[in-house]
Write a protein that holds these residues in place. Sequence first.
Motif, PDB file in Angstrom:
ATOM      1  N   VAL A   1      19.255  -7.919   4.595  1.00 37.41           N
ATOM      2  CA  VAL A   1      19.176  -6.739   5.466  1.00 37.41           C
ATOM      3  C   VAL A   1      17.842  -6.033   5.239  1.00 37.41           C
ATOM      4  O   VAL A   1      17.175  -5.613   6.184  1.00 37.41           O
ATOM      5  CB  VAL A   1      20.366  -5.784   5.191  1.00 37.41           C
ATOM      6  N   SER A   2      17.443  -5.925   3.976  1.00 32.53           N
ATOM      7  CA  SER A   2      16.196  -5.245   3.642  1.00 32.53           C
ATOM      8  C   SER A   2      14.979  -6.020   4.131  1.00 32.53           C
ATOM      9  O   SER A   2      14.032  -5.428   4.667  1.00 32.53           O
ATOM     10  CB  SER A   2      16.118  -5.021   2.136  1.00 32.53           C
ATOM     11  N   LEU A   3      15.001  -7.325   3.976  1.00 29.50           N
ATOM     12  CA  LEU A   3      13.897  -8.149   4.466  1.00 29.50           C
ATOM     13  C   LEU A   3      13.736  -8.012   5.974  1.00 29.50           C
ATOM     14  O   LEU A   3      12.622  -7.895   6.485  1.00 29.50           O
ATOM     15  CB  LEU A   3      14.107  -9.622   4.104  1.00 29.50           C
ATOM     16  N   ALA A   4      14.846  -8.015   6.681  1.00 29.02           N
ATOM     17  CA  ALA A   4      14.798  -7.937   8.139  1.00 29.02           C
ATOM     18  C   ALA A   4      14.148  -6.634   8.604  1.00 29.02           C
ATOM     19  O   ALA A   4      13.450  -6.612   9.619  1.00 29.02           O
ATOM     20  CB  ALA A   4      16.205  -8.058   8.723  1.00 29.02           C
TER      21      ALA A   4
ATOM     22  N   GLY B   1       2.691 -12.824   6.877  1.00 30.70           N
ATOM     23  CA  GLY B   1       2.560 -13.014   5.439  1.00 30.70           C
ATOM     24  C   GLY B   1       3.526 -14.040   4.900  1.00 30.70           C
ATOM     25  O   GLY B   1       4.457 -14.482   5.580  1.00 30.70           O
ATOM     26  N   SER B   2       3.294 -14.380   3.658  1.00 32.79           N
ATOM     27  CA  SER B   2       4.130 -15.385   2.995  1.00 32.79           C
ATOM     28  C   SER B   2       5.480 -14.782   2.615  1.00 32.79           C
ATOM     29  O   SER B   2       5.668 -13.564   2.638  1.00 32.79           O
ATOM     30  CB  SER B   2       3.419 -15.883   1.735  1.00 32.79           C
ATOM     31  N   GLU B   3       6.391 -15.646   2.255  1.00 37.32           N
ATOM     32  CA  GLU B   3       7.705 -15.185   1.797  1.00 37.32           C
ATOM     33  C   GLU B   3       7.551 -14.312   0.557  1.00 37.32           C
ATOM     34  O   GLU B   3       8.263 -13.323   0.392  1.00 37.32           O
ATOM     35  CB  GLU B   3       8.634 -16.380   1.523  1.00 37.32           C
ATOM     36  N   THR B   4       6.617 -14.668  -0.311  1.00 40.99           N
ATOM     37  CA  THR B   4       6.363 -13.873  -1.513  1.00 40.99           C
ATOM     38  C   THR B   4       5.905 -12.475  -1.143  1.00 40.99           C
ATOM     39  O   THR B   4       6.389 -11.482  -1.692  1.00 40.99           O
ATOM     40  CB  THR B   4       5.317 -14.562  -2.412  1.00 40.99           C
TER      41      THR B   4
ATOM     42  N   ARG C   1       7.884  -9.027  -1.917  1.00 40.79           N
ATOM     43  CA  ARG C   1       7.218  -7.963  -2.691  1.00 40.79           C
ATOM     44  C   ARG C   1       7.260  -6.635  -1.940  1.00 40.79           C
ATOM     45  O   ARG C   1       7.405  -5.580  -2.556  1.00 40.79           O
ATOM     46  CB  ARG C   1       5.782  -8.353  -3.014  1.00 40.79           C
ATOM     47  N   ALA C   2       7.140  -6.653  -0.638  1.00 43.07           N
ATOM     48  CA  ALA C   2       7.230  -5.417   0.150  1.00 43.07           C
ATOM     49  C   ALA C   2       8.610  -4.788  -0.023  1.00 43.07           C
ATOM     50  O   ALA C   2       8.743  -3.571  -0.198  1.00 43.07           O
ATOM     51  CB  ALA C   2       6.948  -5.704   1.622  1.00 43.07           C
TER      52      ALA C   2
END
Length: 191
Positions: free
Chosen positions: A126-129, A136-139, A143-144
């Motif tokens: 949920v947070s990634l979305a 940017g990369s998955e990393t 990190r964000a």
Amino acid sequence: MKKARAQYHHGDLRQAILDLAKSKLEIGGVDTFSLRSLAAEIGVTHGALYNHFINKDALLSALAAIGYHELATLLSEAETAEQHMRLYATFALKHRHAYANMMTRSHEQFKTVPELQAGADAVINVSLALLAPRQGSETEKRRAVMRHWMLVHGGVSLHIAGTLQGRSDDAFIAELLAIGGLQSSSEEITP
């Protein structure tokens, strides 16, 4: 035989244990109950609980998983980073003992308890979305999200511990949002 009797008497003994333990956790934290005290209150033998949880730590991990799923459901309502931070902090402050239990699960437990990992993954997804940059990369994306989470978690932990200047939870959240650059605040924060 005992397991069948307990399930027959309660319908779903595992859920009864979780419900009672969750209510005890919300009121006073992990030290307010034991498996033995839960069994006595539910009206089953102490051994009946071991059919569902091998020890108190397994029960606490199951409760943490529930907490992560509840947090993920709440965070899914957020449409902005400001709303995400506000909802996260509000959840942590409203459910202090449950949140503390969630945050004290070890890295090893996340690797070995599938329901706990699934709950944490739900919060992360949920947070990634919402929070991760589109490029940017998955990393970089993770990190964000971690920057945001560490700010909220650190701030909430300091507020709960009484390390920061005393203020209401609402005033603290307003200051947290200002520190995160998500809302302006004329107040000054002091340790």
